[in-house]
Scaffold this motif. Structure first.
Motif, mmCIF file in Angstrom:
data_model
loop_
_atom_site.group_PDB
_atom_site.id
_atom_site.type_symbol
_atom_site.label_atom_id
_atom_site.label_comp_id
_atom_site.label_asym_id
_atom_site.label_seq_id
_atom_site.Cartn_x
_atom_site.Cartn_y
_atom_site.Cartn_z
ATOM 1 N N ILE A 191 0.851 -1.189 0.000
ATOM 2 C CA ILE A 191 0.000 0.000 0.000
ATOM 3 C C ILE A 191 0.886 1.238 0.000
ATOM 4 O O ILE A 191 1.832 1.324 0.784
ATOM 5 C CB ILE A 191 -0.892 0.063 1.258
ATOM 6 C CG1 ILE A 191 -1.765 -1.176 1.390
ATOM 7 C CG2 ILE A 191 -1.751 1.325 1.241
ATOM 8 C CD1 ILE A 191 -2.524 -1.250 2.709
ATOM 9 N N THR A 192 0.556 2.174 -0.871
ATOM 10 C CA THR A 192 1.221 3.472 -0.846
ATOM 11 C C THR A 192 0.147 4.527 -0.599
ATOM 12 O O THR A 192 -0.814 4.629 -1.355
ATOM 13 C CB THR A 192 1.959 3.774 -2.154
ATOM 14 O OG1 THR A 192 2.886 2.722 -2.413
ATOM 15 C CG2 THR A 192 2.695 5.107 -2.066
ATOM 16 N N TYR A 193 0.330 5.266 0.486
ATOM 17 C CA TYR A 193 -0.581 6.345 0.843
ATOM 18 C C TYR A 193 0.006 7.662 0.355
ATOM 19 O O TYR A 193 1.159 7.972 0.649
ATOM 20 C CB TYR A 193 -0.736 6.437 2.362
ATOM 21 C CG TYR A 193 -1.416 5.259 2.997
ATOM 22 C CD1 TYR A 193 -2.796 5.137 2.977
ATOM 23 C CD2 TYR A 193 -0.680 4.273 3.651
ATOM 24 C CE1 TYR A 193 -3.432 4.059 3.577
ATOM 25 C CE2 TYR A 193 -1.305 3.197 4.259
ATOM 26 C CZ TYR A 193 -2.676 3.098 4.222
ATOM 27 O OH TYR A 193 -3.301 2.034 4.817
ATOM 28 N N THR A 246 -5.110 0.402 7.918
ATOM 29 C CA THR A 246 -4.503 -0.799 7.336
ATOM 30 C C THR A 246 -4.860 -2.013 8.174
ATOM 31 O O THR A 246 -5.236 -3.065 7.651
ATOM 32 C CB THR A 246 -2.968 -0.654 7.234
ATOM 33 O OG1 THR A 246 -2.667 0.464 6.411
ATOM 34 C CG2 THR A 246 -2.334 -1.911 6.659
ATOM 35 N N ASN A 247 -4.766 -1.871 9.479
ATOM 36 C CA ASN A 247 -5.102 -2.981 10.372
ATOM 37 C C ASN A 247 -6.572 -3.365 10.235
ATOM 38 O O ASN A 247 -6.907 -4.539 10.104
ATOM 39 C CB ASN A 247 -4.779 -2.625 11.816
ATOM 40 C CG ASN A 247 -5.038 -3.784 12.748
ATOM 41 O OD1 ASN A 247 -4.495 -4.867 12.573
ATOM 42 N ND2 ASN A 247 -5.894 -3.576 13.728
ATOM 43 N N ILE A 283 3.333 -4.387 2.936
ATOM 44 C CA ILE A 283 4.349 -3.344 2.880
ATOM 45 C C ILE A 283 3.601 -2.018 2.754
ATOM 46 O O ILE A 283 2.649 -1.913 1.986
ATOM 47 C CB ILE A 283 5.263 -3.539 1.658
ATOM 48 C CG1 ILE A 283 6.008 -4.864 1.753
ATOM 49 C CG2 ILE A 283 6.222 -2.362 1.510
ATOM 50 C CD1 ILE A 283 6.675 -5.271 0.457
ATOM 51 N N GLN A 284 4.025 -1.015 3.525
ATOM 52 C CA GLN A 284 3.346 0.277 3.502
ATOM 53 C C GLN A 284 4.344 1.406 3.333
ATOM 54 O O GLN A 284 5.447 1.347 3.868
ATOM 55 C CB GLN A 284 2.615 0.524 4.816
ATOM 56 C CG GLN A 284 1.541 -0.465 5.142
ATOM 57 C CD GLN A 284 0.975 -0.179 6.519
ATOM 58 O OE1 GLN A 284 0.272 0.798 6.700
ATOM 59 N NE2 GLN A 284 1.286 -1.015 7.476
ATOM 60 N N SER A 285 3.933 2.413 2.602
ATOM 61 C CA SER A 285 4.713 3.645 2.553
ATOM 62 C C SER A 285 3.743 4.809 2.534
ATOM 63 O O SER A 285 2.605 4.685 2.086
ATOM 64 C CB SER A 285 5.645 3.680 1.340
ATOM 65 O OG SER A 285 4.915 3.687 0.147
ATOM 66 N N ILE A 297 -4.799 6.525 -2.606
ATOM 67 C CA ILE A 297 -4.108 5.271 -2.240
ATOM 68 C C ILE A 297 -3.897 4.426 -3.478
ATOM 69 O O ILE A 297 -4.752 4.343 -4.363
ATOM 70 C CB ILE A 297 -4.918 4.471 -1.205
ATOM 71 C CG1 ILE A 297 -5.072 5.270 0.092
ATOM 72 C CG2 ILE A 297 -4.258 3.121 -0.908
ATOM 73 C CD1 ILE A 297 -5.937 4.590 1.153
ATOM 74 N N GLU A 298 -2.730 3.782 -3.527
ATOM 75 C CA GLU A 298 -2.469 2.784 -4.567
ATOM 76 C C GLU A 298 -2.060 1.494 -3.882
ATOM 77 O O GLU A 298 -1.465 1.524 -2.800
ATOM 78 C CB GLU A 298 -1.397 3.258 -5.549
ATOM 79 C CG GLU A 298 -0.057 3.506 -4.943
ATOM 80 C CD GLU A 298 0.933 4.094 -5.937
ATOM 81 O OE1 GLU A 298 2.014 3.511 -6.095
ATOM 82 O OE2 GLU A 298 0.620 5.138 -6.544
#
Length: 151
Positions: A91-93, A114-115, A127-129, A145-146
């Motif tokens: 996930i990319t925020y 996310t949780n 994986i998050q950014s 979000i992507e």
């Protein structure tokens, strides 16, 4: 020559690009969802914004409400490919804000989302950014979000 390159690129991608999940404004020429050449294996979804099915912005000025709407839109987008939020691997925020720093309160809100949506569905954390950006599509949109999802 260019025509052949476009054809080759389309064959390599092997998927279909779709517009935004809702009827919301979108960038012309911008691909929002792509399924890769291996059917049912990976899906890339970008540019998901907090618009409802009628194209109306949800929660102007409310990052939590907008984040919830985007995850609801992601559920719809993933369902088109026979996937759920449990399939999300990355996930990319993109959050509207000060580009010189990441706000810890925003990070906590995004971690909680996310949780609530992804981790509970899959029992693993993707994986998050998080990226702060000065402007999205309009002044009232606070998040985009992507995701990358895989079976």
């Amino acid at each position: 020559m260019n025509r052949h390159l476009y054809l080759l690129a389309a064959m390599l991608i092997g998927g279909v690009a779709h517009a935004q999940t809702t009827t919301a404004p979108y960038r012309p020429g911008y691909t929002y969802k792509v399924e890769t050449a291996i059917p049912g294996q990976q899906v890339y979804i970008s540019g998901q914004r907090p618009y409802n099915a009628n194209g109306q912005l949800v929660g102007p000025g409310n990052l939590a409400r907008q984040t919830t709407q985007v995850f609801e839109n992601l559920k719809t987008a993933l369902a088109e490919f026979g996937m759920t939020l449990a399939n999300v691997k990355q996930i990319t925020y993109h959050v509207k804000g000060d580009t010189s720093r990441i706000d810890p309160v925003t990070t906590q809100l995004l971690d909680a989302a996310t949780n609530d949506y992804v981790t509970q569905a899959s029992n693993s954390t993707p994986i998050q950014s998080q990226k702060a950006i000065p402007k999205i599509v309009s002044a009232d949109v606070l998040i985009e979000i992507e995701v990358i999802a895989a079976k």
